[in-house]
Design an enzyme around this catalytic site. Structure first.
Site, PDB file in Angstrom:
ATOM      1  N   CYS A  68      32.388 -32.005   8.941  1.00  0.00           N
ATOM      2  CA  CYS A  68      33.042 -30.724   8.681  1.00  0.00           C
ATOM      3  C   CYS A  68      32.692 -29.709   9.772  1.00  0.00           C
ATOM      4  O   CYS A  68      31.795 -29.936  10.588  1.00  0.00           O
ATOM      5  CB  CYS A  68      32.647 -30.195   7.313  1.00  0.00           C
ATOM      6  SG  CYS A  68      33.425 -31.089   5.941  1.00  0.00           S
TER       7      CYS A  68
ATOM      8  N   HIS B  21      33.486 -24.116   6.923  1.00  0.00           N
ATOM      9  CA  HIS B  21      32.584 -23.508   5.953  1.00  0.00           C
ATOM     10  C   HIS B  21      31.430 -22.785   6.627  1.00  0.00           C
ATOM     11  O   HIS B  21      31.138 -22.969   7.817  1.00  0.00           O
ATOM     12  CB  HIS B  21      32.055 -24.566   4.977  1.00  0.00           C
ATOM     13  CG  HIS B  21      31.164 -25.604   5.596  1.00  0.00           C
ATOM     14  ND1 HIS B  21      29.801 -25.467   5.689  1.00  0.00           N
ATOM     15  CD2 HIS B  21      31.445 -26.810   6.149  1.00  0.00           C
ATOM     16  CE1 HIS B  21      29.275 -26.540   6.253  1.00  0.00           C
ATOM     17  NE2 HIS B  21      30.245 -27.376   6.552  1.00  0.00           N
TER      18      HIS B  21
END
Length: 583
Positions: free
Chosen positions: A480, A461
């Site tokens: 992440c 992301h």
């Protein structure tokens, strides 16, 4: 003890060690179950060695069921491969040509260039048995024992070179890099074809990964061993900082160390001044070592330079093992995240066409290693706060600052989907609540999320924390992967220059709507962990082992190969056993 008696003892012990051994530990393969053993014929009348081979292998026939019950994730055992091999050839001996044995012994000795230990294949016992057979006429039983042992060793070594010695799934519960579409029995058949063609050396040459990166690691390992054998590289006194402009004996040692590492030419060795050439070499070393590249040899830089060459040899060996696990995956179009290297790369048709820096999980919230397929992209994402982050990171901030949630546009949602006023919530005992941040430029996921199915809620992301990309150590996220240039990656993933070019992506973002768009074609993504790099000039360079994953791999790589008994129980490796090697 006479020569014949000694040969009999050596052969029987050697054979029994192999009879109850499997293959060196490698990865589980999701394959269809092997077909039932199909015996072409018994050993031919008069073939006394073949009859001895058949009799010796008879216990294995009852050890394997006619059909394995589970259709997937079966491990093909070397014993099964050997039994099939001999049964399909009417139990004829396979190692009757001494040139084949010579090729085998030479190839086993050469496995050291791949970071393996030739003695793990009990090469000394093979040599002793062969020499004894050349000086004393062996019995058929002794020839059979040697033949089976040589076949076991042959297939064990080749499968370690092809798939690795260590089973990564035993070291990492997240491991899911099953070689879908690669049936290990095909490898075994190729190995035996080479044996029948008396081309044993070719089988060994073709077994390891054939990619250029693996060859460079081999060369790097050989170079480091030459440094070790010549006494290692110079050690620089610690507890100091060496700076440009200095003239000191420690700078002379720094120069010598940089020469040994290939960062300075040999003619730069016999000086003690810290000039511009040394500064440039130190900056280059620091950049490759993921240190701040300021040209000053401070404590962190000196500590990295003083890592013993033996440790660097082990680091290369560990990464060669990882290469044997993974390089078959690096084909076609795919995305690979190098976790320890803090970078993501996009390959099309096997060629690197894009790369960007990333931030990965902190050591105590490490990014897992696994593979998946990118299926869709979320534009203008909202962010649902994960439970761990809520408890460990966010609740303390909310308790200290009641206006924190409103300032960050984070909504509080109850089980029924109602939005609550944060000031009405008992933050000392919050239950049944979800925190969700609205889409926007300050959203923790940025403008875009690249998603792929997994059990860990991990994805690629965007991020508003762009200043962290300038750091050398980028293990800064909660697990992440934050991508520095995510929109460039999105454009590559869609591979649609008409609809999803840069202008089309910006138009999608401009509407402000949270929307999921599926990719026209799924793209494989691999989250991998490498603690070496290859420089542009082909030199092996080293990264910090940020998660400490190298040590368990090295420990397993250095262990004598395990072996199972025929009933599947584990046993300590005896002195003559090649070891367990499951594929």
């Amino acid at each position: 003890m006479g020569q014949l008696t000694r040969l009999f003892v050596i052969s029987r012990i050697f054979f029994m060690g192999f009879l109850i051994s499997g293959m060196a530990v490698a990865q589980t393969s999701p394959i269809e179950p092997p077909s039932p053993v199909s015996v072409v014929a018994d050993a031919a009348p008069g073939d006394y060695v073949g009859q001895a081979i058949q009799a010796a292998l008879a216990p294995l026939s009852s050890a394997f069921p006619p059909l394995l019950t589970s259709p997937r994730h079966q491990r093909v055992d070397v014993n099964r491969a050997v039994l099939d091999f001999y049964s399909h050839r009417g139990y004829r001996a396979a190692w009757t040509d001494d040139d084949d044995v010579v090729q085998l012994l030479k190839s086993l000795s050469d496995t050291g260039v791949d970071g393996l230990d030739p003695e793990d294949f009990r090469i000394s016992e093979l040599v002793t048995a062969r020499n004894s057979m050349q000086t004393t006429e062996p019995t058929p039983g002794q020839r059979a024992a040697f033949d089976i042992s040589a076949t076991q060793t042959f297939i064990t070594a080749l499968l370690q070179l092809r798939r690795g010695k260590v089973d990564p799934s035993r070291l990492d519960i997240h491991w899911n890099f099953d070689p879908v579409g690669i049936d290990p029995r095909e490898d075994v058949n190729l190995f035996f074809t080479a044996l029948d063609s008396h081309d044993v050396a070719r089988a060994f040459a073709q077994a390891p990964p054939q990619e250029a990166i693996y060859g460079t690691l081999r060369q790097g390992l050989a170079q480091l061993r030459r440094v070790r054998d010549s006494g290692g590289w110079p050690k620089i006194p610690a507890g100091q900082t060496l700076r440009p402009g200095m003239d000191d004996a420690s700078v002379a040692q720094l120069r010598a160390r940089l020469v040994a590492g290939g960062y300075l030419t040999a003619k730069m060795n016999a000086r003690s001044d810290y000039d511009d050439t040394v500064t440039a070499a130190v900056k280059k070393y620091q950049a490759e070592q993921y240190l701040g590249a300021d040209g000053v040899a401070g404590p962190a830089t000196l500590a990295a330079l003083n890592v013993p060459v033996e440790a660097r040899i082990d680091q290369v060996r560990v990464n060669m093992e990882r290469a044997r696990w993974l390089l078959y995956k690096l084909q076609g179009t795919f995305v690979i995240v190098d976790i320890a290297g803090y970078k993501v790369s996009f390959y099309r048709d096997g060629k690197l066409i894009w790369r960007s820096r990333v931030q990965v999980g902190k050591p105590y919230r490490s990014t897992p290693i696994f593979q998946s397929e990118i299926t869709y992209v979320t534009f203008n994402p909202t962010w649902t706060v994960p439970p761990t982050i809520l408890v460990k990171d966010m609740l303390p901030k909310i308790r200290n600052n009641p206006g924190y949630l409103n300032a960050n546009r984070i909504r509080v949602i109850d089980r029924e989907g109602n939005v609550l006023d944060p000031l009405t919530v008992d933050w000392d005992n919050p239950r049944g609540l979800t925190l969700r941040q609205d889409a926007g430029s300050d959203n923790s996921l940025g403008q875009v999320v690249i998603r792929f199915p997994n059990d860990y809620a991990i994805y690629l992301h965007d991020t508003p924390h762009r200043e962290l990309f300038a750091q050398s150590n980028r293990a800064t996220s909660s697990g992440c992967i934050r991508v520095e240039n995510p929109l460039q990656l999105v454009e590559l993933l869609f591979n649609d220059p008409v609809r999803w070019n840069s202008e089309g992506i910006q138009k999608q973002l401009a509407n402000g709507k949270t929307e999921n768009i599926r990719l026209p074609v799924k793209v494989p993504v691999l989250l991998a962990y490498w603690t070496v790099d290859l420089s542009l000039d082909g030199r092996v360079t080293f990264k910090p082992d940020v998660y400490g994953y190298d040590k368990p791999v090295l420990r397993a790589l250095n262990l004598p190969s395990e072996r199972p008994t025929l009933d599947g129980r584990r046993a300590a490796p005896p002195s003559m056993a090649v070891g367990q090697n499951k594929l």
